[in-house]
Design an enzyme around this catalytic site. Structure first.
Site, PDB file in Angstrom:
ATOM      1  N   GLU A 198       7.311   0.875  -7.248  1.00  0.00           N
ATOM      2  CA  GLU A 198       8.518   0.246  -6.704  1.00  0.00           C
ATOM      3  C   GLU A 198       9.699   0.242  -7.675  1.00  0.00           C
ATOM      4  O   GLU A 198      10.819   0.611  -7.330  1.00  0.00           O
ATOM      5  CB  GLU A 198       8.230  -1.213  -6.307  1.00  0.00           C
ATOM      6  CG  GLU A 198       7.206  -1.396  -5.209  1.00  0.00           C
ATOM      7  CD  GLU A 198       7.790  -1.249  -3.813  1.00  0.00           C
ATOM      8  OE1 GLU A 198       8.952  -0.812  -3.688  1.00  0.00           O
ATOM      9  OE2 GLU A 198       7.065  -1.567  -2.855  1.00  0.00           O
TER      10      GLU A 198
ATOM     11  N   HIS B 204      10.081   3.212  -4.660  1.00  0.00           N
ATOM     12  CA  HIS B 204      10.543   2.296  -3.606  1.00  0.00           C
ATOM     13  C   HIS B 204      11.086   3.091  -2.422  1.00  0.00           C
ATOM     14  O   HIS B 204      11.944   3.955  -2.575  1.00  0.00           O
ATOM     15  CB  HIS B 204      11.644   1.401  -4.186  1.00  0.00           C
ATOM     16  CG  HIS B 204      12.148   0.350  -3.261  1.00  0.00           C
ATOM     17  ND1 HIS B 204      11.389  -0.724  -2.863  1.00  0.00           N
ATOM     18  CD2 HIS B 204      13.357   0.177  -2.670  1.00  0.00           C
ATOM     19  CE1 HIS B 204      12.108  -1.509  -2.067  1.00  0.00           C
ATOM     20  NE2 HIS B 204      13.296  -0.971  -1.926  1.00  0.00           N
TER      21      HIS B 204
ATOM     22  N   SER C  16      12.083  -3.098   2.629  1.00  0.00           N
ATOM     23  CA  SER C  16      12.923  -3.708   1.607  1.00  0.00           C
ATOM     24  C   SER C  16      13.758  -4.837   2.221  1.00  0.00           C
ATOM     25  O   SER C  16      13.197  -5.829   2.692  1.00  0.00           O
ATOM     26  CB  SER C  16      13.793  -2.639   0.933  1.00  0.00           C
ATOM     27  OG  SER C  16      14.361  -3.129  -0.252  1.00  0.00           O
TER      28      SER C  16
END
Length: 552
Positions: free
Chosen positions: A334, A428, A216
């Site tokens: 995600e 995610h 990320s």
């Protein structure tokens, strides 16, 4: 073998350390550290790599840590950098036990056989995620022992976050000999890599075989490091998990729909009633962090002409990035845990189609074919997933292939019962415990969907560790008993991590091509950001290049 000086100093300082720590000593460039050993791995935590950025040093580039005398206890991680707390109900809640501005430290896990000189081990440097606003290297899901047990030296770093790491301001730019400001977190990461370069061999690692990896915001940082001229030669491979090649603020001018970094900094100071840097430096750190977060300060790297010379995508297009092999990938679900990025779902298909046609113009038919109105919510989730994380991963891998480097793409499409029950398959960051081999440790986070320690789950984790560590060792990912991972240059090859790894080709080719056209038009236009504005909230898309060139 362990440097003799370290052992002598440890014995001399025995009264300062518990007996179990005396033998686990390493001489670093700053001094001797004493860690702990469990099985075949030694851990050294809380090692400072830079001086505390406090007082007048707040918002200045990092300076190497001072030397110390005697033996430094390295049995515990250092404090996290100042940050706001996650909401109590957040799936990602992971409260650090301590926070401080004096936070620029790192943790090292080293296989004992490598540390005693049997061979030089590859080094992997982890950069945590958290929107550049939260996170810390001492989290239980970032423990590097399982990776280190595969013969790798693992380093995890803290770096300045939020307003402390990413504030640009006219006064700070004037203070700088480079006339730059806003990238202190990125500069911290570079300073940590310099420390690794100088100290890897002391832990049995090879300073000429360093892999950076992050998830990320950590993957965004990986791309920043790949394009920064200041980090050249400090790493040799890169892994970006769920990265986003976002449009960034430029230091002194508004561009791509964003105000300049200095404008943002001046606005923040005025809003906090601290219009000067002296006033901002006088504000208590926790108070400043909370006020900036409450005021909506969004930490992002800045195109400052020094640490970052241009937009990330422009650097990759020009072939200016580090010439290193890359693994890049993203997760199927995600956006399921990032609902704040997802606009409200339209009431019906007619409204959805109307919004898309008004915003995407000549591309609307193609868009609606790929993201149809018959499944609006799923289409919206996939629009953002593909446009933010998927396009970035595909483009990053292809950019490396274009300069003659290996590019490996993955798609993490794995779930398990607890995540399915919450309707969060492959959410995610859900790959992170599998990459680190920490399925049980992830279950210690209060809101993380509990991972069952079944053979299927541990088998997938073992495979992922195998791919990641072999890539760090040789630049080619492989895992015992698992399929060969094709290079993206070979017919668009990629690896899907579902119930087990599977080698495939042609991942979402039409979708990524659509997003590439969207990004290209917005870049040419210069007034719109790209991957932040997608789907039913997108601004009207600029015309095609041929249309734009037509005279009125």
């Amino acid at each position: 073998m362990i440097p003799m000086r370290a052992s002598i100093v440890a014995l001399a300082a025995g009264a300062l350390l518990p007996m179990t720590a005396m033998a686990q000593t390493v001489q670093t460039t700053q001094g001797v550290v004493a860690g702990t050993t469990s099985g075949t791995v030694s851990a050294f935590r809380g090692i400072p790599y830079a001086k505390a950025p406090i007082g007048q040093a707040r918002w200045t580039p990092p300076v190497p840590a001072a030397a110390w005398k005697g033996v430094r206890d390295a049995s515990k991680s250092g404090p996290a950098c100042i940050q706001p707390k996650y909401p109590a109900t957040s799936l990602y809640r992971d409260d650090p036990p301590a926070m401080s501005e004096d936070c620029l430290s790192l943790n090292v896990w080293a296989p004992v056989r490598a540390r005693v000189g049997a061979r030089r081990a590859p080094v992997m440097v982890w950069i945590h995620g958290g929107s550049l606003a939260v996170g810390f290297n001492g989290s239980p899901i970032y423990d590097g022992a399982k990776i280190a047990a595969r013969g790798v030296v693992v380093v995890s770093i803290n770096y300045r976050l939020g307003i402390f790491g990413y504030l640009a301001h006219p006064e700070l730019s004037r203070e700088s000999s480079h006339h730059a400001s806003g990238n202190y977190g990125l500069l911290d990461q570079i300073e940590a890599l310099k420390w690794v370069r100088a100290n890897a061999a002391a832990f049995g690692g090879d300073p000429d075989n360093v892999t950076i990896f992050g998830e990320s915001a950590g993957a965004l940082s990986v791309m920043g490091l790949m394009t920064s001229p200041l980090s050249r030669g400090l790493f040799h491979k890169a892994i970006a998990e769920s990265g986003y090649m976002i449009s960034l603020p430029e230091l002194t001018k508004a561009s791509h729909g964003l105000p300049s970094g200095e404008q943002v900094g001046s606005f923040v100071g005025a809003a906090l009633k601290a219009p000067t840097i002296a006033a901002l430096r006088a504000v208590d750190a926790q108070t400043l962090s909370a006020a900036a977060a409450a005021g909506g300060f969004l930490p992002l790297p800045t195109v400052d002409g020094w640490a970052l010379t241009r937009q990330l995508v422009d650097s990759f297009d020009k072939g200016e990035q580090a010439r290193v092999p890359v693994i890049a990938g993203f997760n199927a679900g995600e956006l399921r845990t990032l609902r704040g990025l997802v606009p409200p779902v339209p009431a019906d298909a007619a409204i959805y189609e109307k919004e898309i046609r008004e915003r995407y113009g000549d591309l609307a038919d193609q868009f609606l074919k790929l993201y149809p109105s018959g499944r609006i919510e799923e289409s919206m989730l996939e629009t953002l997933r593909d446009g933010i994380y998927g396009w970035t991963s595909d483009r990053l891998a292809r950019s490396q292939a274009a300069i003659g480097q290996a590019g490996y793409l993955y798609y993490f499409d794995h779930s398990y019962p607890a995540a399915d029950a919450l309707k969060l398959p492959a959410f995610h960051a859900s790959e992170v415990p599998y990459v680190f081999g920490l399925l049980v440790e992830a279950n210690t986070l209060p809101n993380w969907p509990k991972i069952p320690p079944t053979p299927a789950e541990t088998g997938l984790s073992d495979a992922m560790i195998g791919y990641w560590t072999s890539f760090a060792r040789s630049g080619k990912p492989s895992a015992a008993g698992q399929p060969a991972w094709p290079d993206i240059a070979d017919k668009g090859g990629y690896l899907r991590f579902g119930a087990r790894p599977e080698a495939l080709s042609g991942l979402f080719t039409d979708r990524f091509a659509l997003q590439e056209e969207v990004v290209a038009r917005r870049r040419r236009d210069g007034t719109q950001s790209w991957i932040q504005n997608l789907g039913i909230v997108a601004p009207p898309l600029p015309a095609r290049a041929a249309d734009a060139a037509r005279p009125n």
